[in-house]
Design an enzyme around this catalytic site. Sequence first.
Site, PDB file in Angstrom:
ATOM      1  CG  HIS A  50     -64.303  25.852 -18.470  1.00  0.00           C
ATOM      2  ND1 HIS A  50     -64.377  24.515 -18.759  1.00  0.00           N
ATOM      3  CD2 HIS A  50     -65.313  26.111 -17.629  1.00  0.00           C
ATOM      4  CE1 HIS A  50     -65.398  23.990 -18.124  1.00  0.00           C
ATOM      5  NE2 HIS A  50     -65.981  24.931 -17.419  1.00  0.00           N
ATOM      6  CB  CYS A 104     -50.754  12.811  -9.352  1.00  0.00           C
ATOM      7  SG  CYS A 104     -51.641  12.904  -7.802  1.00  0.00           S
TER       8      CYS A 104
HETATM    9  C1  PEP Z   1     -54.735  17.192  -6.467  1.00  0.00           C
HETATM   10  O1  PEP Z   1     -55.430  17.596  -5.537  1.00  0.00           O
HETATM   11  O2  PEP Z   1     -53.657  17.723  -6.796  1.00  0.00           O
HETATM   12  C2  PEP Z   1     -55.159  16.029  -7.255  1.00  0.00           C
HETATM   13  C3  PEP Z   1     -54.373  15.464  -8.148  1.00  0.00           C
HETATM   14  O3  PEP Z   1     -56.425  15.595  -7.048  1.00  0.00           O
HETATM   15  P1  PEP Z   1     -57.728  16.341  -7.687  1.00  0.00           P
HETATM   16  O4  PEP Z   1     -57.250  17.471  -8.515  1.00  0.00           O
HETATM   17  O5  PEP Z   1     -58.444  15.300  -8.442  1.00  0.00           O
HETATM   18  O6  PEP Z   1     -58.434  16.759  -6.436  1.00  0.00           O
END
Ligand code: PEP
Length: 576
Positions: free
Chosen positions: A207, A505
């Site tokens: 957080h 991502c």
């Molecule tokens: C990741 O694992 O980097 C991702 C983008 O998915 P999440 O954070 O939603 O698991």
Amino acid sequence: MSATRVLLKYCGDLTKVTLVEQSIVYGTPVVDGIAYAPVAWTRRPSIPALNAPDLPEHERPAAMTQFDDAADAVVNSLRTRASKATGHACALLEVSASMASDPAWRKGVKKRIARGIPPVQATTEATEEFVTIFERQGGIMAQRTTDLRDVRDRVIAHLEGRPEPGVPKPDHPVVLFADDLSPADTAGLDPDMFLALVTELGGPTSHTSIIARQLGIPCIVAARHISNIAEDEYVLIDGRAGTIQVGVTAEEAKGQLEEDHKRRELIEQWEGPGRLADGTRIELLANVRDGESAQEAASVGAQGIGLLRTELCFLDSQSEPSIEAQRQVYEPAFAAFPTSKVVVRTLDAGSDKPVPYATLHEEANPALGVRGLRTSGHYPDLLPHQLDAIAAAAKIHGHDKTWVMAPMVSTLPEAEWFASLVRERGMIPGIMVEVPSTAILAQQFMELVDFVSIGTNDLTQYTMAADRLSPDLAEYSDPWQPAALALINQIAQAGKQTGTPVSVCGEAAADPLLAVVLIGMGVTSLSISPSALQAVGAQLSQFTLEQCQAAAVAVLGAWDQGDARYRVRKALDING
Ligand code: PEP
Ligand code: MG
């Protein structure tokens, strides 16, 4: 890590040469930026000893009322603060307030008081009982244990007639130091008074980190050796290098502060689209959870959506929403980007994102269990239903711009099967690369799908065998770890060889310095939370493709995450 050096300090008068002790403490950098200010400490109160004598029977009803009054006072103070806050801060305070009014938790406390346990002790015991339950449930529930312990501390303060614990209220700008910060502590912090955050615990996804990113103030977590730094001592914080320097004068800090000021101006002025200093176009997309966040992304210059986290729409759904209900939830996200690429991720239920209707209970290791695409084995109808809903929503958008990817893919047959389901519906299939098995065979996977997107949060977790939610393992969950970077590079090279678009991502893409490295490795697009988009766009605009490539070469072979950052700063000629 910490280091001390003694400097001879000359102030223009040889008789006044002084010895100055400068020491540097290192932590995990989370939010870029420089701050110079005195320290203000906040520490969680210690838990009172659990050895108070039993309450006589006739005092128990009054003790129950006393507890209810204390819990009500906490609810009121949190709700009052929530009413003055906005966005994420308001939501965090509301969550804490709802915990303080939770009937099951209150019943747990009063049941104990009825047995003669004094209120402070009863509050502590009942809270620990719920903490154990939440931890067993894992994922988001486990993260709520911090909120619950925070509520406990506030209630105990009222019971003991003390002010509620929390961050200090300084009358001058400070750097906030803490062992750990609860969501209620960080919600509503004034960035003009709190110039930076430094915590001993916490991780890049805690957080504290989320709030610091939102406020745009430098933040360092997992700084293990700050306990000796005293209240009011001036410190120089470098949120890019992850350093906390003691013994630096205002004059010495001036140059870095001025450079940082220029950096912030560049960020504020950046409007997109993504472009390097030599004009090379870079696709900067956004990570969103619904139509509202998609609108926000469009307003800060995102060129499309690179990750629509569909499971976040359904965290509270007890049963599978109908195809029509799902379509209605997805459509506003497409509407925010009517002519641009939208990448939808199918349900990533399980582990840190438990979805009631799609998650197995009582798994011993949920992160290594039935999550993401694996959910199809237990709930075979969910995926075809979801793909039908996405295809229906994409009708307003155009199927040729609708890219659909599966999370947690780890085998070639899974990828082939998923791609066939997406193609049957006329959309473009891809996979997330989050598991080392997929990274290792990236080139073979790329023959089966039209694009890949690297989920660096999970790829780092699984490569380093370190729970991404653990506040004790922030150093391991760092995407700058050389092994994680080597795998990302391998995937980017496979993308170049097969002509497959490779996106990132995970949170790595939101780190401006790392974004430069990723582009240099050959990643073709970055997908970032809207709040980090401008910082990344502004950073990329400062470097040419050749410089990005030099940074990517420099980082490979690094000794550890600190060395990796150092090598890149050196390759790019960045101070600090
Ligand atoms: C990741 O694992 O980097 C991702 C983008 O998915 P999440 O954070 O939603 O698991
Ligand atoms: Mg993931």
